[in-house]
Write an enzyme that holds these catalytic residues in place. Structure first.
Site, mmCIF file in Angstrom:
data_model
loop_
_atom_site.group_PDB
_atom_site.id
_atom_site.type_symbol
_atom_site.label_atom_id
_atom_site.label_comp_id
_atom_site.label_asym_id
_atom_site.label_seq_id
_atom_site.Cartn_x
_atom_site.Cartn_y
_atom_site.Cartn_z
ATOM 1 N N SER A 1 -117.985 -6.775 12.592
ATOM 2 C CA SER A 1 -119.101 -7.488 13.225
ATOM 3 C C SER A 1 -118.745 -8.948 13.429
ATOM 4 C CB SER A 1 -120.363 -7.347 12.383
ATOM 5 O OG SER A 1 -120.226 -8.063 11.178
ATOM 6 N N ASN B 1 -119.572 -12.538 22.673
ATOM 7 C CA ASN B 1 -120.199 -13.719 23.257
ATOM 8 C C ASN B 1 -119.271 -14.438 24.212
ATOM 9 O OD1 ASN B 1 -122.999 -14.669 22.277
ATOM 10 N ND2 ASN B 1 -122.083 -13.707 20.494
ATOM 11 N N ARG C 1 -118.739 -10.091 17.298
ATOM 12 C CA ARG C 1 -119.785 -11.039 17.698
ATOM 13 C C ARG C 1 -119.178 -12.182 18.500
ATOM 14 N NH1 ARG C 1 -121.211 -12.234 13.117
ATOM 15 N NH2 ARG C 1 -122.889 -10.741 12.925
#
Lengths: 156, 282
Positions: free
Chosen positions: B219, B227, B223
């Site tokens: 994660s 992004n 992440r």
């Protein structure tokens, strides 16, 4: 977007950079920061202390000033009373002097009066004798009636 | 690679695909080093990602090293003050979250924050500048934002993951990790007849906890990657629309400044949090 050997390259690069940062970057910067923090803290404490000293000094100065003011008031009061005293003394002296001069003048006046009176008496008696002589030249001899004439002069 | 990006005219599709292609080098089956023919090759290296990430890492090291070398207590320069603001921010974050004593964790957080920030910041360079310049000197592909490469973010999160394992080991002893994995969240009972159920509970726990453990680095990296990749893709799409891109590009760039900083901060913060969780003794 395939997973490939770049992954390990990146991991190795990260280990190297973190090691470098841990060894050569973080400790000096942080110690400088902490040192400066301490200096600022000390500076602030010193400023506080001097502020306190200033307040104390101001209080002391106030005390001294009020003391001096009190002293000045005392001195002024003393001077006033002394001046009053001097004036009173002067008045007294003046009164005494006036009385003294007055009595002296009185005495002199009396003396002069007496003197004038003696003189006058002498002259009157002389005049009386002269006039009596003139009257009695023909009748009486002055010497025989001298005692009467003296009594006369005394009475004037 | 993302060949499916863009359903517009063929040139637009090619433009997008070209922008999302890393400059790769790998050994092919015959043992020769070849450029850009590495689809599916696990040994390939994304040269552009590596170059930019190392370049920016060195930039970080150089900038901060210069400050550290000349750092003076008396009269800091403006640059030193700026760097110290970052250091203090990181230091405060670490002290708020991590209560143990570790000489590694604060420098790690600083490195991660500034490095990721710089790598994200490459996104704000107009998407064509560096690729066109490199094309002019004969380099076919050039992807300038390292954090839009999943290898880069995974590389960093794997380092963090290894640190998590090391910290758990150091804080709680050699078998603590296994115990942590098997005795939580359901606490097995070893008394009476319940002992029969204990192995099943432990196996269940192990599955849950291993998933939870592995989810952390995944994660963490996805992440950041997601992004930055999405941001980069939108920059590329905006760049496709001709002269009218300028206001749009400006608006997205302003918004992206926020994402760039925020993602760097989140990556740093989560690194600290994971390590503090790992070194916490119950």
């Amino acid at each position: 977007m395939d997973i490939n050997a770049t992954l390990f390259g990146q991991t190795i690069a990260m280990v190297v950079f973190v090691w470098f940062c841990m060894k050569y970057i973080w400790p000096p910067i942080l110690s400088a920061l902490e040192e400066r923090q301490q200096q600022i803290e000390e500076g602030l404490a010193a400023a506080d202390k001097s502020q306190e000293a200033l307040v104390a000094a101001e209080a002391q100065a106030d005390e001294i000033i009020s003391e001096a003011r009190q002293q000045a008031t005392g001195i002024l009061d003393q001077a006033h009373s002394r001046a009053n005293e001097i004036v009173a003394e002067g008045k007294d002296a003046g009164v005494k002097e006036r009385e003294r001069q007055l009595t002296a003048a009185m005495a002199e006046i009396e003396q002069e009066t007496n003197k004038a009176r003696e003189e006058l008496r002498g002259q009157v008696s002389a005049i009386a004798i002269a006039s009596a002589e003139k009257i009695l030249k023909r009748e009486i001899d002055g010497t025989t009636h001298e005692d009467i004439l003296g009594k006369l002069a005394q009475e004037i | 690679m993302a060949a499916e990006g863009g359903h517009g005219p063929k040139t637009s599709g090619e433009y997008i695909t070209h922008h999302l292609q890393n400059l790769q080098v790998c050994k092919n089956e015959t043992g020769d080093w070849v450029w850009n023919q590495c689809a599916g090759n696990m040994g390939a290296i994304n040269v552009d990602s590596m170059f930019w990430s190392v370049f920016l890492g060195v930039t970080f090291c150089f900038l901060f090293w210069r400050v550290a070398r000349k750092s003076s207590t008396e009269k800091p320069t403006k640059f030193q003050a700026a760097m110290e603001i970052i250091v203090e921010m990181v230091d405060a974050s670490v002290k708020d979250t991590f209560h143990g004593t570790s000489r590694l964790i604060a420098p790690l957080a600083l490195t991660v924050f500034v490095w990721v920030f710089l790598m994200n910041l490459m996104d704000l360079i107009p998407v064509d500048w560096i690729p066109m310049a490199s094309a002019a000197i004969g380099i076919e592909y050039m992807k300038v934002v390292p954090t839009t490469d999943v290898n880069v973010t995974f590389g960093m999160s794997i380092a963090v993951f290894i640190l998590i394992l090391i910290y758990t080991h150091m804080a709680k002893g050699p078998f603590a990790l296994v115990k942590d994995l098997m005795l939580h969240p359901i606490v097995p009972s070893f008394k009476g007849p319940a002992i029969i159920a204990a192995p099943f509970i432990m196996a269940f726990n192990l599955v849950l906890e291993v998933v939870a453990l592995v989810a952390k680095p995944i994660s963490l990296s996805l992440r950041l990657f997601g992004n930055m990749f999405a941001g980069e893709l939108i920059f590329i799409l905006i760049a496709l629309i001709g002269w009218f891109q300028l206001p749009l590009h400006f608006g997205w760039a302003v918004f992206h400044v926020l994402i760039v900083t925020l993602q760097a901060f989140i990556f740093m913060m989560l690194t600290i949090v994971y390590l503090s969780l790992a070194s916490e003794t119950h």
